[in-house]
Design a protein around this motif. Structure first.
Motif, mmCIF file in Angstrom:
data_model
loop_
_atom_site.group_PDB
_atom_site.id
_atom_site.type_symbol
_atom_site.label_atom_id
_atom_site.label_comp_id
_atom_site.label_asym_id
_atom_site.label_seq_id
_atom_site.Cartn_x
_atom_site.Cartn_y
_atom_site.Cartn_z
ATOM 1 N N GLY A 250 59.491 24.525 86.477
ATOM 2 C CA GLY A 250 59.860 26.078 86.438
ATOM 3 C C GLY A 250 58.847 26.748 85.559
ATOM 4 O O GLY A 250 58.264 25.971 84.362
ATOM 5 N N GLY A 251 58.391 27.897 85.531
ATOM 6 C CA GLY A 251 57.458 28.671 84.991
ATOM 7 C C GLY A 251 58.054 30.114 84.324
ATOM 8 O O GLY A 251 58.515 30.717 85.325
ATOM 9 N N ASP A 252 57.741 30.380 83.422
ATOM 10 C CA ASP A 252 58.142 32.001 82.950
ATOM 11 C C ASP A 252 57.199 32.019 81.834
ATOM 12 O O ASP A 252 56.728 31.300 81.108
ATOM 13 C CB ASP A 252 59.420 31.855 82.563
ATOM 14 C CG ASP A 252 60.205 33.289 82.511
ATOM 15 O OD1 ASP A 252 60.911 33.713 83.614
ATOM 16 O OD2 ASP A 252 59.721 34.042 81.788
ATOM 17 N N LEU A 253 56.906 33.514 81.825
ATOM 18 C CA LEU A 253 56.143 34.158 80.710
ATOM 19 C C LEU A 253 56.618 34.064 79.292
ATOM 20 O O LEU A 253 56.195 33.678 78.310
ATOM 21 C CB LEU A 253 55.850 35.603 81.046
ATOM 22 C CG LEU A 253 55.055 36.475 80.111
ATOM 23 C CD1 LEU A 253 53.607 35.759 80.246
ATOM 24 C CD2 LEU A 253 55.029 37.737 80.449
ATOM 25 N N ASP A 254 58.302 34.080 79.493
ATOM 26 C CA ASP A 254 58.871 34.269 78.062
ATOM 27 C C ASP A 254 59.114 32.862 77.396
ATOM 28 O O ASP A 254 59.972 32.210 77.978
ATOM 29 C CB ASP A 254 60.496 34.887 78.497
ATOM 30 C CG ASP A 254 61.108 35.203 77.217
ATOM 31 O OD1 ASP A 254 60.873 34.610 76.190
ATOM 32 O OD2 ASP A 254 62.101 35.953 77.289
#
Length: 470
Positions: free
Chosen positions: A133-137
């Motif tokens: 999973g990847g996210d900026l936050d």
């Protein structure tokens, strides 16, 4: 407004987020919070600090997105992926197959797949698939790694699987360690696949319910970035309401068994053949595993109106005020004690049949109990009593959009339009609620309602054009 233009430009340049219109309210709050935490009120000094301090920028960005998600969101696509598409891929490709959730928020999407794959393949799933999973936050990624959830996160998850894969933890629920360690979370900027690269190439990329934050030009750029991460014969899945808005020419749109996905134009179409296993992890409106759903809802409705609350839920409520009872019901709801909350609210509605707070709470409880028709009845009553009750309008629209009730596009659009109209007139309106607060803040509800209206109008325009050609 001009004071905020540099902040909009900075966020758009670094993250691609489109902060015009309804998203401005969150930007205003984020800037105010930034001023309070830094002690800086001068825009130039504040921007300089924000630009030079990565940790400060991360905290700032974390306040700009809604992060409204839950387990098994849009279950039809996930069921098709796990029960049909991935088994077909395994028949022709050596494992492990790699899956990436782009814009994973607090982790419900990749963890949903982890549970579903484990159910389908058993312990062997961990050698057959990798999950990222990847996210900026960065703050929301920390929550994802912790894997502790409550409340609305479980509204579409089968109760049996919640019990199987989660354990009570400090009033909430924690995912079992073996599945938690299986999923890897990484910082990821959709605008730059090479910055903090999540790895790859990936056989499946999920880009679902994320693109509403980006304008068309930015979405096109994001597709180009995701294409660098996609395996030559991989697929890209977008959210149901986002599919047409993501048909931008970078990938080819393909349909299989009612599921739309994107692939490279040169790759052959998938021919799924494995229908032998149906994953029951995601609850759907047509799930009749315990008997006829209409009968169940009717019986449950009768029970809610006649049964006395459990002793634990109702202790001391005879002397409690209406406000205290509502607060107790709200707390039970947040603790996932749905049956106790429902019985308490049924008793309360006998005393106060037109309580907006009780009707909205009862609708939320019924929805999480997977009784969509009962939820509809409660929310509809709330709008009759208080036409300004935007939370009831919003959740009525959601019942249609999420497939919990058979979709009625005109009703869905009408409800979302009511939310936008009410919150445009009074942006901080409580919607007639006096004791509880809506699970979704008014600014976020307005933002989502407008985006869903845009998606609905785009679909309607496309259908009208097609019919005109025919």
């Amino acid at each position: 407004m001009s004071d905020f233009a540099p902040f909009k430009a900075l966020v758009h340049q670094r993250c691609g987020l489109h902060l015009e219109g309804l998203a401005e309210a969150r930007l205003f709050r984020a800037v105010a919070s930034l001023q309070a935490s830094t002690g800086l009120t001068d825009t130039t000094a504040l921007l300089k600090q924000l630009t030079s301090d990565p940790a400060l920028f991360d905290r700032f960005v974390s306040q700009l997105t809604v992060n409204e998600t839950y387990f098994c969101r849009e279950p039809e696509a996930l069921n098709w992926l796990v029960s049909t598409y991935l088994p077909e891929r395994l028949a022709t490709q050596k494992p492990p197959l790699s899956i990436f959730s782009a814009g994973c928020s607090s982790g419900e999407e990749p963890y949903s797949l982890a549970m579903m794959l484990f159910e389908r393949f058993g312990e062997q799933a961990k050698t057959l698939f990798t999950l990222t999973g990847g996210d900026l936050d960065h703050q929301i990624l920390a929550k994802a790694r912790h894997a502790v959830y409550g409340g609305m996160a479980f509204r579409a998850l089968s109760p049996a699987f919640k019990e199987r894969y989660f354990s009570p933890y400090q009033g909430r629920y924690k995912l079992h360690e073996s599945l938690r360690q299986w999923v890897t979370f990484r910082p990821f900027n959709l605008l730059n696949a090479n910055e903090n690269s999540p790895g790859g190439p990936f056989d499946v990329i999920l880009f679902r319910n994320v693109s509403i934050y980006f304008d068309k030009q930015t979405r096109h750029h994001i597709h180009q970035q995701l294409s660098q991460l996609l395996a030559p014969n991989g697929i890209l899945l977008c959210g149901v309401t986002e599919t047409l808005g993501n048909d931008l020419g970078v990938f080819e749109l393909v349909e299989a068994q009612g599921i739309f996905y994107f692939r490279r134009a040169e790759q052959p179409a998938a021919v799924p053949t494995d229908h032998s296993h149906v994953v029951a992890l995601c609850a759907t409106p047509d799930d009749n595993s315990e008997g006829d759903s209409a009968s169940k809802e009717l019986a449950s409705s009768t029970d809610l109106a006649t049964n006395a609350p459990s002793e634990q839920a109702m202790q001391n409520t005879q002397t409690d005020s209406i406000i205290q009872q509502l607060q107790t019901a709200h707390r039970l709801l947040n603790q996932n004690a749905f049956d106790d909350a429902a019985k308490l609210l049924a008793a309360l509605l006998k005393q106060q049949p037109w309580s907006i707070d009780a009707l909205v709470l009862a609708g939320l409880v019924a929805r999480w109990q997977q009784l969509p028709q009962l939820a509809y009845d409660y929310f509809k009553r709330a709008t009759y009593v208080a036409p300004e009750c935007w939370p009831a309008h919003f959740y009525l629209a959601e019942l249609y959009r999420q497939g919990e009730l058979s979709d009625e596009p005109s009703q869905r659009r009408q409800r979302y339009a009511a939310v936008v109209r009410l919150l445009t007139s009074t942006p901080t309106s409580a919607g007639g609620l006096e004791t509880i607060t809506s699970p979704l803040p008014p600014g976020d509800a307005r933002f989502l309602a407008e985006r869903y209206l845009e998606a609905a109008n785009l679909t309607l325009a496309s259908t009208s054009t097609t019919q005109g050609v025919d």
